[in-house]
Design a protein around this motif. Structure first.
Motif, PDB file in Angstrom:
ATOM      1  N   SER A  96       3.631   0.977   6.067  1.00 46.97           N
ATOM      2  CA  SER A  96       2.817   1.116   7.360  1.00 46.97           C
ATOM      3  C   SER A  96       2.563  -0.556   7.201  1.00 46.97           C
ATOM      4  CB  SER A  96       1.669   1.714   7.270  1.00 46.97           C
ATOM      5  OG  SER A  96       0.799   1.720   6.237  1.00 46.97           O
ATOM      6  N   MET A  97       3.036  -1.289   6.657  1.00 48.22           N
ATOM      7  CA  MET A  97       2.283  -2.837   6.723  1.00 48.22           C
ATOM      8  C   MET A  97       3.483  -3.737   6.230  1.00 48.22           C
ATOM      9  SD  MET A  97      -1.021  -2.455   4.546  1.00 48.22           S
ATOM     10  CE  MET A  97      -0.388  -1.783   2.947  1.00 48.22           C
ATOM     11  N   ASN A  98       3.417  -5.033   6.821  1.00 47.31           N
ATOM     12  CA  ASN A  98       4.046  -6.182   6.135  1.00 47.31           C
ATOM     13  C   ASN A  98       3.305  -6.485   5.096  1.00 47.31           C
ATOM     14  OD1 ASN A  98       4.346  -6.746   9.517  1.00 47.31           O
ATOM     15  ND2 ASN A  98       6.490  -6.659   8.279  1.00 47.31           N
ATOM     16  N   VAL A  99       3.941  -7.319   4.118  1.00 45.57           N
ATOM     17  CA  VAL A  99       3.524  -7.724   2.682  1.00 45.57           C
ATOM     18  C   VAL A  99       3.650  -9.228   2.595  1.00 45.57           C
ATOM     19  CG1 VAL A  99       5.510  -7.434   1.289  1.00 45.57           C
ATOM     20  CG2 VAL A  99       3.301  -6.726   0.191  1.00 45.57           C
ATOM     21  N   PHE A 100       2.589  -9.720   1.900  1.00 43.67           N
ATOM     22  CA  PHE A 100       2.309 -11.140   1.700  1.00 43.67           C
ATOM     23  C   PHE A 100       1.717 -11.137  -0.087  1.00 43.67           C
ATOM     24  CE2 PHE A 100       1.505 -10.751   6.071  1.00 43.67           C
ATOM     25  CZ  PHE A 100       1.873 -12.298   6.631  1.00 43.67           C
ATOM     26  N   PHE A 101       2.254 -12.220  -0.505  1.00 45.22           N
ATOM     27  CA  PHE A 101       2.018 -12.725  -1.990  1.00 45.22           C
ATOM     28  C   PHE A 101       1.677 -14.102  -2.127  1.00 45.22           C
ATOM     29  CE2 PHE A 101       5.258  -9.438  -1.993  1.00 45.22           C
ATOM     30  CZ  PHE A 101       4.816  -8.515  -2.785  1.00 45.22           C
ATOM     31  N   LYS A 102       0.565 -14.460  -2.700  1.00 42.99           N
ATOM     32  CA  LYS A 102      -0.021 -15.670  -2.996  1.00 42.99           C
ATOM     33  C   LYS A 102       0.436 -15.986  -4.394  1.00 42.99           C
ATOM     34  CE  LYS A 102      -4.099 -18.599  -3.093  1.00 42.99           C
ATOM     35  NZ  LYS A 102      -5.374 -18.713  -3.678  1.00 42.99           N
ATOM     36  N   ILE A 103       1.343 -16.914  -4.671  1.00 44.93           N
ATOM     37  CA  ILE A 103       1.802 -17.497  -5.759  1.00 44.93           C
ATOM     38  C   ILE A 103       1.784 -18.750  -5.985  1.00 44.93           C
ATOM     39  CG2 ILE A 103       3.918 -17.516  -7.232  1.00 44.93           C
ATOM     40  CD1 ILE A 103       5.082 -15.131  -5.386  1.00 44.93           C
ATOM     41  N   GLY A 135      -1.238  -6.275   2.136  1.00 44.40           N
ATOM     42  CA  GLY A 135      -0.262  -5.703   3.299  1.00 44.40           C
ATOM     43  C   GLY A 135      -1.329  -6.139   4.447  1.00 44.40           C
ATOM     44  N   THR A 136      -0.312  -6.227   5.606  1.00 46.71           N
ATOM     45  CA  THR A 136      -1.120  -6.293   7.226  1.00 46.71           C
ATOM     46  C   THR A 136      -0.481  -5.285   8.028  1.00 46.71           C
ATOM     47  OG1 THR A 136       0.445  -7.899   7.741  1.00 46.71           O
ATOM     48  CG2 THR A 136      -1.479  -8.789   6.466  1.00 46.71           C
ATOM     49  N   GLY A 137      -1.491  -4.924   8.859  1.00 40.61           N
ATOM     50  CA  GLY A 137      -0.940  -3.797   9.888  1.00 40.61           C
ATOM     51  C   GLY A 137      -2.147  -3.641  10.894  1.00 40.61           C
ATOM     52  N   THR A 138      -1.724  -2.838  12.151  1.00 40.07           N
ATOM     53  CA  THR A 138      -2.926  -2.565  12.952  1.00 40.07           C
ATOM     54  C   THR A 138      -3.807  -1.595  12.285  1.00 40.07           C
ATOM     55  OG1 THR A 138      -1.397  -2.895  14.797  1.00 40.07           O
ATOM     56  CG2 THR A 138      -3.319  -1.368  15.129  1.00 40.07           C
ATOM     57  N   ALA A 139      -3.445  -0.580  11.544  1.00 40.42           N
ATOM     58  CA  ALA A 139      -4.105   0.350  11.008  1.00 40.42           C
ATOM     59  C   ALA A 139      -5.000   0.136   9.979  1.00 40.42           C
ATOM     60  CB  ALA A 139      -3.459   1.622  10.464  1.00 40.42           C
ATOM     61  N   ALA A 140      -4.545  -0.705   8.961  1.00 39.38           N
ATOM     62  CA  ALA A 140      -5.286  -1.103   7.854  1.00 39.38           C
ATOM     63  C   ALA A 140      -5.798  -2.542   8.103  1.00 39.38           C
ATOM     64  CB  ALA A 140      -4.478  -1.119   6.436  1.00 39.38           C
ATOM     65  N   VAL A 141      -5.345  -3.282   9.017  1.00 38.43           N
ATOM     66  CA  VAL A 141      -5.681  -4.798   9.257  1.00 38.43           C
ATOM     67  C   VAL A 141      -5.131  -5.566   7.970  1.00 38.43           C
ATOM     68  CG1 VAL A 141      -7.412  -6.370   9.765  1.00 38.43           C
ATOM     69  CG2 VAL A 141      -7.782  -4.030  10.529  1.00 38.43           C
ATOM     70  N   VAL A 142      -6.089  -5.838   7.051  1.00 39.00           N
ATOM     71  CA  VAL A 142      -5.460  -6.382   5.943  1.00 39.00           C
ATOM     72  C   VAL A 142      -6.030  -5.470   4.875  1.00 39.00           C
ATOM     73  CG1 VAL A 142      -5.566  -8.357   4.271  1.00 39.00           C
ATOM     74  CG2 VAL A 142      -5.784  -8.668   6.723  1.00 39.00           C
ATOM     75  N   SER A 143      -5.047  -5.246   3.683  1.00 34.75           N
ATOM     76  CA  SER A 143      -4.991  -4.347   2.682  1.00 34.75           C
ATOM     77  C   SER A 143      -4.708  -4.926   1.377  1.00 34.75           C
ATOM     78  CB  SER A 143      -4.397  -2.927   2.764  1.00 34.75           C
ATOM     79  OG  SER A 143      -4.511  -2.016   1.682  1.00 34.75           O
TER      80      SER A 143
END
Length: 356
Positions: free
Chosen positions: A236-243, A300-308
């Protein structure tokens, strides 16, 4: 464009959930819904708001047999000044049309879509929660309604909007969640429907979601369907990583949904001068970053969770705990910034909010 929206008020309004009630996600529904119909040769017509209730369709309606159904998700927020606002609804209207195009469904006037949402929210304004962190989730969807068993695009459709007051998407709230990296099932493939918000995409994810739950994971992180090597998105989200101080997110390959929160996050990171790249990311690269200590945060980011925040990734039986299972500084800053804009606690310098 489609005429004036006809309003039929519900004579038997429901009791609204109390301030202290655990709203959950998508369990309660407001008193009214919006409906508009499409017929070949006539186009979209008869926009109306009517009492919320069951729909009646022929058993041969094509949506049941060939899956012509797309949807959107956005939220209405009550600000500290009691204003009710939407977050970037124009982007949802644009994406709805992209999804319709992918499934050979008729386009909608995007300004009218936003107008219909505003009209429904205004009528059911008292359903917008006042409880901290809660909002009114809005679900517009389009489905095929022609009765027929021939495999072809339907000649009739309905555009419907329903709404639900919601709390946090995850019961844990803003707490790091465990994510299962899925190495067997596939969600989407380039040339398929992964970049559209198609109902069937989510049906295809349910088996893997059940496996994730068995492994104490909240969601599934999908790999590409061909090589089973490159990261795509969470269910339910796009995903990001800080590396190593740089943020990376999978590029839009044609099998990944272009998230509106994703777009907003990238905008903020660029504005803050934090390096952010959209690129192909191999699961082996994430494992290597974890093992050499440069994997700092994941979310993760999405409408439902905002930022998770993602607390751990489970891959091939091994759990990779990220940032010692704690919420990272960047995740917290992003969450606070987005939600402060949505709830009117800070100035909307990006013009992302639309009043109802």
């Amino acid at each position: 464009m489609y005429g004036t929206i006809r309003i039929e008020r519900n004579p038997s309004c429901k009791t609204k959930p109390g301030q202290e009630e655990n709203l959950g996600f998508g369990r309660h529904f407001t008193d009214h819904m919006f409906i508009m119909d499409y017929e070949e040769g006539q186009g979209w017509h008869d926009p109306r708001i009517i009492p919320y209730g069951p729909l009646s369709h022929d058993p041969a309606a094509m949506v049941f047999h060939y899956g012509q159904a797309v949807f959107e998700g956005l939220k209405a927020f009550r600000t500290d000044k009691e204003d009710i606002v939407l977050f970037r609804p124009d982007q949802n209207a644009k994406r709805l049309n992209r999804s319709c195009e992918r499934l050979s469904m008729p386009a909608l006037d995007e300004e009218f879509v936003v107008h219909a949402i505003q009209s429904l929210v205004r009528l059911d304004a008292e359903w917008v929660p006042r409880k901290e962190g809660s909002s009114l989730y809005i679900r517009p969807f389009v489905m095929a309604t022609e009765a027929g068993l021939g495999v072809r695009a339907s000649s009739r459709y309905s555009f419907i909007i329903i709404m639900s007051p919601v709390g946090a998407y995850y019961e844990e709230g803003l707490q790091p969640v465990n994510i299962l990296v899925e190495g067997h099932f596939a969600r989407a493939v380039q040339g398929g429907t992964g970049n559209a918000k198609v109902a069937g995409n989510y049906a295809a994810s349910l088996n893997a979601q059940a496996v994730a739950k068995e492994n104490n994971c909240a969601q599934v992180l999908w790999l590409d369907a061909i090589e089973k090597k490159y990261l795509e998105e969470v269910g339910s989200m796009n995903v990001f990583f800080k590396i190593n101080g740089e943020v990376v997110t999978p590029s839009l390959s044609g099998s990944i949904l272009e998230g509106i929160t994703r777009k907003s996050i990238i905008h903020l990171l660029n504005e803050w001068g934090i390096p952010v790249k959209e690129q192909k990311i191999a699961i082996d690269d994430i494992v290597a970053a974890y093992e050499n200590g440069t994997l700092e945060e994941a979310f993760g980011t999405g409408t439902a969770a905002v930022v998770s925040p993602i607390g751990s990734l489970l891959w091939q039986g091994k759990s990779m705990v990220i940032n010692q299972g704690n919420i990272g500084e960047l995740v917290q800053r992003l969450y606070d910034t987005i939600t402060d804009i949505q709830f009117g606690r800070t100035s909307d310098t990006h013009n992302w909010l639309v009043s109802c």
